[in-house]
Motif scaffolding. Structure first.
Motif, short mmCIF file in Angstrom:
data_model
loop_
_atom_site.label_atom_id
_atom_site.label_comp_id
_atom_site.label_asym_id
_atom_site.label_seq_id
_atom_site.Cartn_x
_atom_site.Cartn_y
_atom_site.Cartn_z
N GLY A 271 6.14 45.03 -0.26
CA GLY A 271 4.75 45.45 -0.20
C GLY A 271 4.20 45.88 -1.54
N THR A 272 2.90 46.16 -1.54
CA THR A 272 2.17 46.54 -2.75
C THR A 272 2.31 45.47 -3.84
N ILE A 273 2.22 44.21 -3.43
CA ILE A 273 2.25 43.09 -4.37
C ILE A 273 0.83 42.89 -4.91
N LEU A 274 0.69 43.00 -6.24
CA LEU A 274 -0.64 43.00 -6.85
C LEU A 274 -0.96 41.74 -7.65
N ASN A 275 0.05 40.92 -7.96
CA ASN A 275 -0.18 39.74 -8.79
C ASN A 275 0.90 38.69 -8.54
N ALA A 276 0.75 37.55 -9.18
CA ALA A 276 1.68 36.44 -8.97
C ALA A 276 3.08 36.76 -9.47
N LYS A 277 3.19 37.48 -10.57
CA LYS A 277 4.50 37.85 -11.11
C LYS A 277 5.28 38.68 -10.10
N GLN A 278 4.63 39.66 -9.52
CA GLN A 278 5.30 40.48 -8.52
C GLN A 278 5.64 39.67 -7.27
N PHE A 279 4.76 38.75 -6.90
CA PHE A 279 5.03 37.90 -5.74
C PHE A 279 6.31 37.11 -5.99
N ASP A 280 6.41 36.48 -7.14
CA ASP A 280 7.57 35.66 -7.45
C ASP A 280 8.84 36.50 -7.55
N PHE B 267 8.91 38.23 3.71
CA PHE B 267 7.45 38.19 3.78
C PHE B 267 6.91 39.09 2.67
N ILE B 268 5.64 38.87 2.33
CA ILE B 268 5.00 39.59 1.23
C ILE B 268 3.73 40.26 1.75
N VAL B 269 3.53 41.51 1.37
CA VAL B 269 2.34 42.26 1.79
C VAL B 269 1.58 42.69 0.54
N SER B 270 0.27 42.44 0.55
CA SER B 270 -0.58 42.82 -0.56
C SER B 270 -1.71 43.71 -0.04
N PRO B 271 -2.11 44.73 -0.81
CA PRO B 271 -3.21 45.59 -0.34
C PRO B 271 -4.57 44.91 -0.35
N GLY B 272 -4.67 43.79 -1.06
CA GLY B 272 -5.93 43.05 -1.14
C GLY B 272 -5.66 41.57 -1.30
N LEU B 273 -6.69 40.84 -1.67
CA LEU B 273 -6.56 39.39 -1.78
C LEU B 273 -7.26 38.91 -3.05
N THR B 274 -6.50 38.26 -3.92
CA THR B 274 -7.06 37.69 -5.15
C THR B 274 -6.69 36.22 -5.24
N ARG B 275 -7.39 35.49 -6.09
CA ARG B 275 -7.07 34.08 -6.29
C ARG B 275 -5.65 33.91 -6.81
N LEU C 190 2.44 35.38 3.46
CA LEU C 190 1.70 36.48 2.87
C LEU C 190 0.88 37.20 3.93
N LEU C 191 0.93 38.53 3.90
CA LEU C 191 0.07 39.37 4.73
C LEU C 191 -0.84 40.14 3.77
N PRO C 192 -2.02 39.60 3.49
CA PRO C 192 -2.90 40.23 2.50
C PRO C 192 -3.85 41.24 3.14
N GLY C 193 -4.30 42.18 2.34
CA GLY C 193 -5.23 43.17 2.83
C GLY C 193 -6.67 42.69 2.79
N PHE D 110 -6.29 47.84 5.29
CA PHE D 110 -5.85 48.99 4.49
C PHE D 110 -6.95 49.45 3.56
N PRO D 111 -7.13 50.78 3.42
CA PRO D 111 -6.48 51.87 4.16
C PRO D 111 -7.20 52.10 5.49
N ALA D 112 -6.48 52.00 6.56
CA ALA D 112 -7.07 51.91 7.89
C ALA D 112 -7.93 53.12 8.27
N GLU D 113 -7.35 54.29 8.24
CA GLU D 113 -8.10 55.47 8.67
C GLU D 113 -9.30 55.74 7.77
N GLN D 114 -9.10 55.61 6.48
CA GLN D 114 -10.17 55.89 5.52
C GLN D 114 -11.29 54.85 5.60
N ALA D 115 -10.97 53.65 6.08
CA ALA D 115 -11.96 52.57 6.15
C ALA D 115 -12.74 52.54 7.46
#
Length: 212
Positions: free
Chosen positions: A72-81, A90-98, A111-114, A135-140
């Motif tokens: 989890g907390t994968i923020l970029n391609a380097k971390q994904f790889d 599986f990979i979890v990201s807090p958001g979704l980027t190109r 991928l399970l993106p936020g 994410f973040p569920a309660e705050q959103a």
């Protein structure tokens, strides 16, 4: 439903809660994963928030046969790889980027993106992603906000994470567009640091029964 969504759902196998873990010591990964699996939570997310996270993923994935270990907390391609190379299922990201989308597109690891806003959800859907992290569920806006998304986004399902606890997990899991929730309460930092695996197993067992 996309093929990668089907793959991710098959890994979950109906598990209602995904433990979201921050592991400071890689040596804790194996006994922690075993305790959670004994309690009925075989699918775990180890976040890349510590220096030992990748090693923790390697150890848990290699030594705990029954565990399904994701990153989890994968923020970029380097971390994904790096996470995929460490054995993440599986990979979890807090958001979704190109960049993250591109990395996921070239990988067999699902991928399970936020996504929170309607625009983010539409962007994910255009990319063929129909199972998303909220994410973040309660705050959103919490369960009420997610409920309001069910009609306009009938084909999208979610895993809410962030502020989810034993007290409110059932509210989320009762929604038709929620598959599971993510939570850190099943493995509190103090119990992990003290190696109190039996107590974590008890928490996991309670979490595995939510909504059933």
């Amino acid at each position: 439903m996309s093929a990668k969504t089907e793959k991710l759902l098959s890994l979950l196998d109906g598990q209602p809660v995904i433990p979201v873990l921050k592991i400071e010591r890689a040596a804790d990964a194996v006994p922690l994963a075993r305790a959670l699996a004994r309690g009925g939570l075989k699918v775990i997310e180890i976040t890349l928030r510590t220096k030992e996270a990748l090693e923790a993923i390697r150890r848990a994935g290699a030594e705990v046969e029954e565990a399904v270990v994701g990153a989890g907390t994968i923020l970029n391609a380097k971390q994904f790889d790096e996470a995929a190379s460490a054995g993440s299922r599986f990979i979890v990201s807090p958001g979704l980027t190109r960049e993250v989308l591109s990395a996921a597109g070239g990988s067999e690891v699902p991928l399970l993106p936020g996504a929170i806003t309607p625009g983010e959800i539409m962007t994910a859907a255009e990319a063929g992603l129909d199972f998303l992290k909220f994410f973040p569920a309660e705050q959103a806006g919490g369960a009420a906000f997610l409920k309001s998304l069910a009609s306009p986004f009938a084909g999208i399902r979610f895993c809410p994470t962030g502020g989810v606890s034993l007290n409110n997990a059932g509210d989320y899991l009762s929604l038709p567009n929620v598959i599971c929730v993510g939570g850190s309460w099943v493995a509190p930092d103090d119990l992990v640091k003290a190696g109190r695996w039996d107590e974590i197993e008890v928490l996991a067992r309670a979490a595995s029964r939510i909504g059933r």
